[in-house]
Enzyme design. Sequence first.
Site, short mmCIF file in Angstrom:
data_model
loop_
_atom_site.label_atom_id
_atom_site.label_comp_id
_atom_site.label_asym_id
_atom_site.label_seq_id
_atom_site.Cartn_x
_atom_site.Cartn_y
_atom_site.Cartn_z
N LYS A 79 0.83 -1.36 -0.12
CA LYS A 79 0.30 0.02 -0.06
C LYS A 79 0.85 1.12 -0.14
CE LYS A 79 -4.07 -1.77 2.37
NZ LYS A 79 -4.72 -1.56 3.56
N ASP A 115 -9.57 3.12 2.76
CA ASP A 115 -9.76 2.39 3.94
C ASP A 115 -10.59 3.61 4.92
OD1 ASP A 115 -8.86 0.01 3.56
OD2 ASP A 115 -6.74 0.87 3.94
P1 NAP Z 1 1.37 -1.17 10.38
O1 NAP Z 1 1.33 -0.09 9.49
O2 NAP Z 1 2.61 -2.34 10.48
O3 NAP Z 1 1.15 -0.74 11.80
C1 NAP Z 1 1.15 -1.38 13.10
C2 NAP Z 1 1.11 -0.66 14.23
O4 NAP Z 1 0.78 -1.51 15.39
C3 NAP Z 1 2.35 0.09 14.39
O5 NAP Z 1 1.98 1.26 15.13
C4 NAP Z 1 3.06 -0.84 15.43
O6 NAP Z 1 4.08 -0.22 16.16
C5 NAP Z 1 2.03 -1.32 16.51
N1 NAP Z 1 2.29 -2.77 16.73
C6 NAP Z 1 2.63 -3.74 16.21
N2 NAP Z 1 2.54 -5.07 17.08
C7 NAP Z 1 2.42 -4.36 18.22
C8 NAP Z 1 2.50 -4.98 19.44
N3 NAP Z 1 2.55 -6.46 19.63
N4 NAP Z 1 1.92 -4.39 20.29
C9 NAP Z 1 1.76 -2.94 20.27
N5 NAP Z 1 1.65 -2.28 19.21
C10 NAP Z 1 2.13 -3.06 17.94
O7 NAP Z 1 -0.03 -1.82 10.13
P2 NAP Z 1 -1.43 -1.43 9.58
O8 NAP Z 1 -1.44 -1.69 8.15
O9 NAP Z 1 -1.55 -0.10 10.06
O10 NAP Z 1 -2.47 -2.73 10.14
C11 NAP Z 1 -2.60 -2.91 11.51
C12 NAP Z 1 -3.73 -4.07 11.60
O11 NAP Z 1 -5.05 -3.74 11.04
C13 NAP Z 1 -3.27 -5.31 10.82
O12 NAP Z 1 -2.95 -6.17 11.43
C14 NAP Z 1 -4.85 -5.54 10.24
O13 NAP Z 1 -5.17 -6.77 10.82
C15 NAP Z 1 -5.73 -4.58 10.47
N6 NAP Z 1 -6.36 -3.79 9.13
C16 NAP Z 1 -7.50 -4.03 8.82
C17 NAP Z 1 -8.07 -3.42 8.06
C18 NAP Z 1 -9.57 -3.88 7.77
O14 NAP Z 1 -10.03 -3.45 6.42
N7 NAP Z 1 -10.30 -4.24 8.55
C19 NAP Z 1 -7.46 -2.61 6.88
C20 NAP Z 1 -6.02 -2.46 7.42
C21 NAP Z 1 -5.55 -3.02 8.43
P3 NAP Z 1 5.52 0.30 15.88
O15 NAP Z 1 5.22 1.39 14.92
O16 NAP Z 1 6.14 0.31 17.37
O17 NAP Z 1 6.01 -1.24 15.08
#
Ligand code: NAP
Length: 293
Positions: A79, A115
Amino acid sequence: MTAQHREHVVRAAQRPSRLVILGHPVAHSLSPVFQNAALRAAGIPLVYDREDVAPDALAAMLRQLAAEGAGGNITIPHKESAADLIARCTPTARRVGAVNTFWTEHGELVGHNTDVDGAAASIRALLPAVADAARDTSVVLLGAGGSAAATLIALHTLGYHRITIVARTTARAQALAERLAIPAHIVPPDAIARVTVDAGLVINATPIGLRDDAFPVPVAMLPDDCAVFDLVYRRGLTPWIAACRDAGRRAEDGLRMLVEQGASAFETWFDVPAPRDAMWGALNAAPSTYDRR
Ligand code: NAP
């Protein structure tokens, strides 16, 4: 839909010649399940395919899709890199810094991000009287990545202004709020009990609970009238959302956001209302049995 929200409505100038979702891996994606159902229900003679594209093959694939006049979606891990590779992005995609939807205009790809619409639809479903609720509701958002960016913009568009971001990398959250010019209070995870005490909406935008049964916030820490939105979804409910519902909280996982970002993409490509019943029906009939709406 509020007047502010309507600003985000975007339409493609020409219908895609084909539709595809790009990811790596992408075999697990549910988008073909509900997008093909939507195409059938709308009588549009296209098939929505998957393409597993390694990161170093993304640029060439995007060039090929532009030459074909294609449209589609982009998922993990492409993305953000797609937003750099696609020259023409909508203001929403530029603002989020990520493209999840694209189409072709005059031989060039246009990148967009639905999104934001998906997150806004889930929040509206949880808190329907959103215009009134937004003024005073304290929102706690966990995470500072790409989906947190889309969710922050959705919150801001809906009128929420009391926003706390809980992030283990607080500098990333600070940079996000500054880049989006959305005021937010930023705290590390050990402050979670303090900031949830008066929360009206708690949102998980981290992967916590995706592959484990961990809870982003203990249920007992959530006020009785707090609504809960988990962007994560899995077969059945996420354990956190199931526990929140058992404890009497209004709670939604990320499935509605997934369907609504897809519905918004469909409406952008074809300029007709997305057949949401067909989309949910296909998900409910899929072997993974999501079975809800
Ligand atoms: P991303 O860009 O990798 O960001 C993940 C965030 O979560 C970062 O701030 C990361 O912190 C934090 N994080 C990761 N593991 C953690 C942990 N164990 N404890 C605390 N914080 C943690 O991912 P994203 O694209 O935002 O997606 C996040 C989640 O949203 C995905 O896993 C997915 O399941 C969900 N999602 C759902 C949809 C939907 O349509 N429903 C769409 C998009 C995403 P750091 O910066 O410290 O690494």
